[in-house]
Design a protein around this motif. Structure first.
Motif, PDB file in Angstrom:
ATOM      1  N   ASP A  19       0.832  -1.203   0.000  1.00 29.43           N
ATOM      2  CA  ASP A  19       0.000   0.000   0.000  1.00 29.43           C
ATOM      3  C   ASP A  19       0.866   1.252   0.000  1.00 29.43           C
ATOM      4  OD1 ASP A  19      -2.253  -1.556   0.048  1.00 29.43           O
ATOM      5  OD2 ASP A  19      -2.530  -1.423   2.227  1.00 29.43           O
ATOM      6  N   ILE A  20       1.922   1.241   0.828  1.00 29.57           N
ATOM      7  CA  ILE A  20       2.836   2.390   0.888  1.00 29.57           C
ATOM      8  C   ILE A  20       3.511   2.586  -0.465  1.00 29.57           C
ATOM      9  CG2 ILE A  20       4.935   3.311   1.950  1.00 29.57           C
ATOM     10  CD1 ILE A  20       2.584   3.357   3.827  1.00 29.57           C
ATOM     11  N   ALA A  21       3.912   1.468  -1.100  1.00 31.44           N
ATOM     12  CA  ALA A  21       4.564   1.545  -2.397  1.00 31.44           C
ATOM     13  C   ALA A  21       3.636   2.161  -3.439  1.00 31.44           C
ATOM     14  CB  ALA A  21       5.015   0.153  -2.835  1.00 31.44           C
ATOM     15  N   ARG A  22       2.365   1.703  -3.463  1.00 32.79           N
ATOM     16  CA  ARG A  22       1.418   2.277  -4.425  1.00 32.79           C
ATOM     17  C   ARG A  22       1.171   3.758  -4.149  1.00 32.79           C
ATOM     18  NH1 ARG A  22      -1.082  -2.809  -3.861  1.00 32.79           N
ATOM     19  NH2 ARG A  22      -2.351  -2.001  -2.127  1.00 32.79           N
ATOM     20  N   GLN A  23       1.076   4.096  -2.861  1.00 34.35           N
ATOM     21  CA  GLN A  23       0.792   5.477  -2.480  1.00 34.35           C
ATOM     22  C   GLN A  23       1.905   6.421  -2.900  1.00 34.35           C
ATOM     23  OE1 GLN A  23       0.000   5.896   1.717  1.00 34.35           O
ATOM     24  NE2 GLN A  23       0.487   8.072   1.709  1.00 34.35           N
ATOM     25  N   THR A  24       3.154   5.972  -2.788  1.00 33.51           N
ATOM     26  CA  THR A  24       4.308   6.841  -3.052  1.00 33.51           C
ATOM     27  C   THR A  24       4.883   6.658  -4.448  1.00 33.51           C
ATOM     28  OG1 THR A  24       5.773   5.174  -2.054  1.00 33.51           O
ATOM     29  CG2 THR A  24       4.959   6.947  -0.609  1.00 33.51           C
ATOM     30  N   SER A  27       8.740   1.067  -5.523  1.00 27.76           N
ATOM     31  CA  SER A  27       8.611  -0.376  -5.365  1.00 27.76           C
ATOM     32  C   SER A  27       8.543  -0.762  -3.901  1.00 27.76           C
ATOM     33  CB  SER A  27       9.801  -1.079  -6.020  1.00 27.76           C
ATOM     34  OG  SER A  27      10.994  -0.777  -5.309  1.00 27.76           O
ATOM     35  N   VAL A  28       8.027  -1.979  -3.647  1.00 29.44           N
ATOM     36  CA  VAL A  28       8.009  -2.504  -2.277  1.00 29.44           C
ATOM     37  C   VAL A  28       9.433  -2.614  -1.745  1.00 29.44           C
ATOM     38  CG1 VAL A  28       7.434  -4.511  -0.853  1.00 29.44           C
ATOM     39  CG2 VAL A  28       5.823  -3.729  -2.608  1.00 29.44           C
ATOM     40  N   ALA A  29      10.371  -2.991  -2.628  1.00 31.12           N
ATOM     41  CA  ALA A  29      11.774  -3.110  -2.198  1.00 31.12           C
ATOM     42  C   ALA A  29      12.310  -1.776  -1.709  1.00 31.12           C
ATOM     43  CB  ALA A  29      12.629  -3.632  -3.350  1.00 31.12           C
ATOM     44  N   THR A  30      11.941  -0.673  -2.392  1.00 30.62           N
ATOM     45  CA  THR A  30      12.402   0.658  -1.962  1.00 30.62           C
ATOM     46  C   THR A  30      11.802   1.019  -0.614  1.00 30.62           C
ATOM     47  OG1 THR A  30      12.686   1.408  -4.235  1.00 30.62           O
ATOM     48  CG2 THR A  30      12.425   3.109  -2.556  1.00 30.62           C
ATOM     49  N   VAL A  31      10.521   0.728  -0.424  1.00 29.12           N
ATOM     50  CA  VAL A  31       9.885   0.985   0.877  1.00 29.12           C
ATOM     51  C   VAL A  31      10.606   0.216   1.969  1.00 29.12           C
ATOM     52  CG1 VAL A  31       7.767   0.776   2.230  1.00 29.12           C
ATOM     53  CG2 VAL A  31       7.638   1.444  -0.175  1.00 29.12           C
ATOM     54  N   SER A  32      10.946  -1.039   1.689  1.00 26.95           N
ATOM     55  CA  SER A  32      11.648  -1.864   2.677  1.00 26.95           C
ATOM     56  C   SER A  32      13.023  -1.289   2.999  1.00 26.95           C
ATOM     57  CB  SER A  32      11.795  -3.292   2.145  1.00 26.95           C
ATOM     58  OG  SER A  32      12.485  -4.109   3.069  1.00 26.95           O
ATOM     59  N   LYS A  33      13.715  -0.780   1.956  1.00 31.62           N
ATOM     60  CA  LYS A  33      15.026  -0.171   2.191  1.00 31.62           C
ATOM     61  C   LYS A  33      14.916   1.027   3.123  1.00 31.62           C
ATOM     62  CE  LYS A  33      17.284  -1.426  -2.186  1.00 31.62           C
ATOM     63  NZ  LYS A  33      17.878  -0.890  -3.441  1.00 31.62           N
ATOM     64  N   VAL A  34      13.926   1.880   2.875  1.00 26.37           N
ATOM     65  CA  VAL A  34      13.735   3.060   3.720  1.00 26.37           C
ATOM     66  C   VAL A  34      13.410   2.645   5.141  1.00 26.37           C
ATOM     67  CG1 VAL A  34      12.307   5.097   4.108  1.00 26.37           C
ATOM     68  CG2 VAL A  34      13.030   4.518   1.789  1.00 26.37           C
ATOM     69  N   LEU A  35      12.526   1.663   5.285  1.00 30.93           N
ATOM     70  CA  LEU A  35      12.119   1.201   6.606  1.00 30.93           C
ATOM     71  C   LEU A  35      13.296   0.652   7.396  1.00 30.93           C
ATOM     72  CD1 LEU A  35       9.690   0.741   8.506  1.00 30.93           C
ATOM     73  CD2 LEU A  35       9.393  -1.492   7.440  1.00 30.93           C
ATOM     74  N   VAL A  49       8.737   8.528   1.438  1.00 36.15           N
ATOM     75  CA  VAL A  49       8.360   7.223   1.985  1.00 36.15           C
ATOM     76  C   VAL A  49       8.300   7.273   3.506  1.00 36.15           C
ATOM     77  CG1 VAL A  49       9.041   4.800   2.174  1.00 36.15           C
ATOM     78  CG2 VAL A  49       9.280   5.997  -0.015  1.00 36.15           C
ATOM     79  N   GLN A  50       9.249   7.973   4.131  1.00 33.99           N
ATOM     80  CA  GLN A  50       9.238   8.090   5.591  1.00 33.99           C
ATOM     81  C   GLN A  50       7.947   8.718   6.089  1.00 33.99           C
ATOM     82  OE1 GLN A  50      12.838  10.298   6.283  1.00 33.99           O
ATOM     83  NE2 GLN A  50      14.080   8.469   6.654  1.00 33.99           N
ATOM     84  N   GLU A  51       7.492   9.747   5.397  1.00 31.30           N
ATOM     85  CA  GLU A  51       6.262  10.414   5.812  1.00 31.30           C
ATOM     86  C   GLU A  51       5.065   9.466   5.663  1.00 31.30           C
ATOM     87  OE1 GLU A  51       3.520  13.097   7.212  1.00 31.30           O
ATOM     88  OE2 GLU A  51       5.708  12.995   7.423  1.00 31.30           O
ATOM     89  N   ALA A  52       5.041   8.725   4.567  1.00 29.24           N
ATOM     90  CA  ALA A  52       3.949   7.763   4.370  1.00 29.24           C
ATOM     91  C   ALA A  52       3.993   6.669   5.427  1.00 29.24           C
ATOM     92  CB  ALA A  52       4.035   7.164   2.965  1.00 29.24           C
ATOM     93  N   LEU A  53       5.180   6.186   5.753  1.00 26.80           N
ATOM     94  CA  LEU A  53       5.321   5.175   6.803  1.00 26.80           C
ATOM     95  C   LEU A  53       4.869   5.716   8.153  1.00 26.80           C
ATOM     96  CD1 LEU A  53       8.793   3.695   5.782  1.00 26.80           C
ATOM     97  CD2 LEU A  53       6.631   2.440   5.793  1.00 26.80           C
ATOM     98  N   ARG A  54       5.254   6.964   8.418  1.00 29.48           N
ATOM     99  CA  ARG A  54       4.859   7.559   9.698  1.00 29.48           C
ATOM    100  C   ARG A  54       3.349   7.656   9.805  1.00 29.48           C
ATOM    101  NH1 ARG A  54       3.131  11.986  11.809  1.00 29.48           N
ATOM    102  NH2 ARG A  54       2.961  13.022   9.788  1.00 29.48           N
ATOM    103  N   GLN A  55       2.685   8.099   8.728  1.00 27.25           N
ATOM    104  CA  GLN A  55       1.236   8.230   8.753  1.00 27.25           C
ATOM    105  C   GLN A  55       0.548   6.877   8.880  1.00 27.25           C
ATOM    106  OE1 GLN A  55       0.061  10.489   5.311  1.00 27.25           O
ATOM    107  NE2 GLN A  55       1.042  12.386   6.031  1.00 27.25           N
TER     108      GLN A  55
END
Length: 348
Positions: A19-24, A27-35, A49-55
């Motif tokens: 969901d975060i990947a689609r929102q931003t 890729s899911v891999a990029t979201v995982s890297k940021v996390l 991505v950080q802001e989306a993860l925080r929300q």
């Protein structure tokens, strides 16, 4: 057979990352890297991505203190001998404890910028050493949440009692420098300070004024210039103080050795000899001070010892050991060749 809780949680987590990947739009891999705090992600993408993860309520897993093997040192800018002296001390202490060191340039002397804090939290160092800067209450809470102690070297303001800090005895250093010039017979003394808001600069000036008062003298406002501890300020203010032969001081007290080096160049351009025509005294005793021509009289603040002490305080705090705070280290007058009695004026 019912799905195990672990599998259900993993499935939900994957769905949320998608969901975060689609929102931003990544890729899911990029979201995982940021996390997970990976550095191979563009800064703009990471922030999005950080802001989306925080929300979404994601928080990065906090590493155990035992697994943290890095100390972070934050400079306003790392381009001076002062910074190298600090780094030598940090590296020496860190090496003895098997720690690595990372440096960051960020913000200004009063406060690092906000981007630094978020990036540092993803690196999760054992602790942070700040040059001059203080942190806000909100930043303190974040650092405490992640169990990351921090120490300020030469804080810019008056630090709170719960803020670890290391500083030199700047007031005594100001007294020692001024008494030395007075003992040689100088009474017309120019001063190039550091930034007015910085505690170390205020303390040095207070020491200067106190030593003058012992002789019934007061600082001459016409001979005081506010600098920024840099060579360019020493040069610019040196020219200002020295250009008029009728009003120039017989000695200049520069609040850093870098400023004193600028005064040397100003004197050279005006064909003034040091120390015959102008005595100069600095503050810091960086490694090159003794090799100037002539060798610089200065006040030694033990920069490497201060840096080692700051690193040791981080290690002790992370191990829940008692820490003396604030830690104030002594200053020492280093008399060399840049000061002598003032020359007699032709109209004396």
């Amino acid at each position: 057979m019912a799905e195990s809780p672990r599998k259900r949680n993993n499935a939900a987590g994957t769905a949320k990352l998608a969901d975060i990947a689609r929102q931003t739009g990544v890729s899911v891999a990029t979201v995982s890297k940021v996390l997970n705090g990976r550095t191979d992600v563009a800064s703009k993408t990471r922030k999005t991505v950080q802001e989306a993860l925080r929300q979404a309520g994601y928080t990065k897993r906090i590493a155990t203190v035992r697994n943290r093997r890095m100390v972070e040192v934050v400079f306003q800018y790392f381009d001076s001998l002062w910074g190298f002296e600090i780094m030598q001390g940090v590296l020496a202490e860190a090496r003895e404890h098997g720690l690595s060191v990372i440096t960051t340039e960020s913000g200004d002397r009063r406060h690092p910028d906000s981007a630094w804090l978020d990036e540092m939290l993803h690196r999760q160092p054992l602790g942070v050493i700040l040059m001059f800067a203080n942190v806000t209450d909100a930043e303190k809470r974040k650092l405490e949440r992640y169990r990351i102690p921090y120490v300020t070297i030469d804080p810019s303001g008056d630090p709170s009692p719960d803020t670890l800090s290391v500083l030199a005895d700047n007031w005594t250093g100001g007294v020692l420098a001024t008494r030395h010039l007075l003992s040689l017979g100088h009474t017309r003394i120019g001063v190039i300070t550091g930034p007015d808001e910085m505690m170390c600069s205020k303390a040095r000036f207070d020491g200067f004024a106190s030593a003058l008062s012992e002789r019934g003298l007061t600082p001459d406002p016409d001979l005081v210039r506010e600098g920024n501890f840099q060579t360019s300020d020493g040069y610019r203010h040196g020219l200002s103080l020295l250009k008029d032969p009728r009003k120039r001081p017989t000695a200049i007290f520069a609040f850093s050795d870098l400023e004193a080096m600028g005064v040397y160049e100003a004197a050279r351009q005006l064909r003034l000899r040091i120390p015959e025509d102008l005595s100069v005294i600095g503050f810091d005793d960086v490694s090159t001070s003794a090799f100037l021509g002539p060798a610089l009289t200065t006040v030694r603040q033990p920069l490497q010892d201060m840096a080692r002490a700051a690193t040791s305080m981080i290690i002790d705090r992370s191990n829940n050991k008692a820490v003396s705070n604030p830690l104030i280290l002594p200053t020492t007058l280093m008399v060399r060749d840049s000061t002598c009695p003032p020359a007699r004026r032709s109209d004396d």
